[in-house]
Design a protein around this motif. Structure first.
Motif, PDB file in Angstrom:
ATOM      1  N   ARG A 214       0.860  -1.183   0.000  1.00 27.35           N
ATOM      2  CA  ARG A 214       0.000   0.000   0.000  1.00 27.35           C
ATOM      3  C   ARG A 214       0.896   1.232   0.000  1.00 27.35           C
ATOM      4  O   ARG A 214       1.968   1.236   0.604  1.00 27.35           O
ATOM      5  N   HIS A 215       0.449   2.303  -0.645  1.00 21.29           N
ATOM      6  CA  HIS A 215       1.176   3.564  -0.676  1.00 21.29           C
ATOM      7  C   HIS A 215       0.304   4.622  -0.011  1.00 21.29           C
ATOM      8  O   HIS A 215      -0.785   4.941  -0.514  1.00 21.29           O
ATOM      9  N   GLU A 216       0.775   5.117   1.130  1.00 20.09           N
ATOM     10  CA  GLU A 216      -0.006   6.084   1.896  1.00 20.09           C
ATOM     11  C   GLU A 216       0.889   7.207   2.390  1.00 20.09           C
ATOM     12  O   GLU A 216       1.878   6.962   3.097  1.00 20.09           O
ATOM     13  N   ASP A 217       0.517   8.433   2.049  1.00 24.78           N
ATOM     14  CA  ASP A 217       1.210   9.629   2.546  1.00 24.78           C
ATOM     15  C   ASP A 217       2.714   9.567   2.327  1.00 24.78           C
ATOM     16  O   ASP A 217       3.494  10.016   3.168  1.00 24.78           O
ATOM     17  N   GLY A 218       3.119   8.987   1.199  1.00 22.31           N
ATOM     18  CA  GLY A 218       4.533   8.907   0.887  1.00 22.31           C
ATOM     19  C   GLY A 218       5.234   7.691   1.438  1.00 22.31           C
ATOM     20  O   GLY A 218       6.428   7.483   1.161  1.00 22.31           O
ATOM     21  N   PHE A 219       4.548   6.860   2.217  1.00 26.63           N
ATOM     22  CA  PHE A 219       5.123   5.635   2.770  1.00 26.63           C
ATOM     23  C   PHE A 219       4.721   4.428   1.919  1.00 26.63           C
ATOM     24  O   PHE A 219       3.626   4.391   1.353  1.00 26.63           O
TER      25      PHE A 219
END
Length: 429
Positions: free
Chosen positions: A43-48
């Protein structure tokens, strides 16, 4: 044979689909989720970049070399070895042949005795020429019994092998088959452990692209309720889900079916009782720190030499800077089994554990980002488990199995089983 349906869009199903399509077969893949990958997802969330649990790729796996374009994955490698951590103490243990920079730290590390260090080198020689087929036959024993037979000291077994192989097999008790130990030890000696710059989900994404390029059709959001055979001439699958309405689906006829789902679903769909469903689980939590608070383990895993707290902590953004946005670091902490504590309670335990490992520091800026609770991460792999795993042609009729439950729990076995299922399907013509 002209048409084959593959049930499941994980590593095994995608590999099978590509091999079948390359052979000129009309292939349709049904995947119940909205994305491919099975247990390997990101998963890609808020740059993470948050992988589904702590997962890595062993670059020496033969199936990885054969099925993947490793260069295109833009791999980021962990440094060989680990940092062994317990309250008030951290020590580096590495392979001096592959990480010369850690030679002095390893030489003066007192967690292993001198004889332990020599025995590790001896294991390299013992497994150097033993391939998978040679190891997964014959008399077997547990990893713990194997290490005891080789004379390793009990403190070293508990402080290094238990957390390190606990992370690989999700079994800190080391009751797992020594065959798994032997083969993975060889792979670690020959290659590295790595993650793609874009996350572990880049692996199934690459396989899916290759399957499509070969001509396979992938249907997402399509669950399969049943697999039935029509005498000995063909199979049919009955899918349900949103794709049915959109595609006018229903009963789809095929010359053969490859079932590449999770073990429990595969048993339900095929009635093959030998499919293993005893599971090993884990919980992986993700945390962020400001960049100036990086841990001093570099690109090495932190192994918990004590049983309390997480089994290991991975400095993910130190290994792959792409895993975190600018100004932040990403760590993961993995607990084995299925702990009863809440996500917040486990996160508080991670903070306490880090504080004991780094008494000179504070972790007030540690931010809990996400928790993955994975009830079925691997099949249980007790000694000689592989004697009972099903063959790819175990189901009745023109139905075949693919998945690491036909072999042993690994990315290698998943992809290799997909190729084996495709070959068995083609050979049945």
């Amino acid at each position: 044979m002209t048409r084959v349906i593959v049930v499941g869009g994980g590593l095994a199903g995608l590999t099978a689909a590509r091999h079948l399509a390359r052979a000129g077969i009309d292939v349709q893949v049904f995947e119940r989720r909205s994305s491919v990958g099975g247990r390997v997802r990101s998963r890609h969330e808020d740059g993470f970049v948050l992988d589904r649990g702590f997962q890595v790729l062993f670059t020496a796996y033969p199936a990885a070399k054969r099925e993947l374009d490793l260069d295109a994955l833009d791999l980021r490698e962990f440094t060989p070895g680990a940092t062994i951590a317990r309250p008030g103490h951290r020590s580096v243990l590495a392979d001096p042949l592959r990480d010369p920079g850690s030679f002095t730290d390893t030489l003066f590390n007192r967690d292993p005795t001198l004889f332990d260090k020599l025995r590790v080198l001896s294991l390299r020689r013992e497994f150097a020429d033993r391939d998978e087929a040679d190891l997964f036959v014959g008399e077997d024993r547990s990893i713990r019994a194997f290490l005891a037979d080789r004379g390793f000291s009990e403190p070293f077994v508990e402080r290094f092998f238990a957390p390190f192989y606990g992370g690989i097999t999700l079994d800190r008790s080391l009751s797992t088959s020594a065959a798994v130990f032997g083969y993975t030890f060889r792979m670690l000696a020959e290659g590295s452990i790595a993650v793609p710059a874009d996350g572990m989900g880049a692996i199934p994404a690459q396989l899916a692209d290759a399957a499509r390029d070969a001509g396979a059709e992938l249907e997402l959001d399509t669950s399969v309720e049943a697999v039935e055979t029509n005498g000995s001439t063909g199979g049919s699958v009955t899918p349900s889900g949103t794709a049915i309405v959109e595609t006018g689906g229903g009963t789809h006829e095929a010359d053969a079916v490859v079932v590449a789902t999770d073990p429990e679903s595969a048993r339900d769909l095929t009635d093959v009782a030998s499919i293993p469903t005893d599971a090993r689980g884990c919980v992986t939590q993700y945390f962020s720190l400001p960049t100036h608070d990086t841990l001093d383990t570099g690109r090495k895993l932190l192994l918990n030499a004590e049983e309390d707290g997480p089994n290991h902590v991975a400095p993910l953004s130190a290994v792959a800077p792409e895993y975190a946005p600018e100004g932040r670091e990403l760590l993961s902490a993995t607990f084995l089994g299925n702990p009863d504590e809440s996500d917040d309670e486990l996160a508080a335990g991670v903070e306490r554990t880090l504080a004991t490992w780094y008494p000179e520091r504070r972790f007030d800026d540690l931010t809990h980002l996400h928790t993955d609770r994975i009830l079925f991460a691997q099949i249980a792999q007790l000694p000689e488990f592989y004697r009972d795993t099903p063959a790819v042609d175990a189901p009745a009729g023109p139905v075949y199995l693919a998945g690491d439950h036909t072999r042993w729990s690994s990315i290698h076995a998943a992809m290799d089983s997909g190729r084996a299922a495709a070959r068995a399907t083609l050979d049945s013509e």
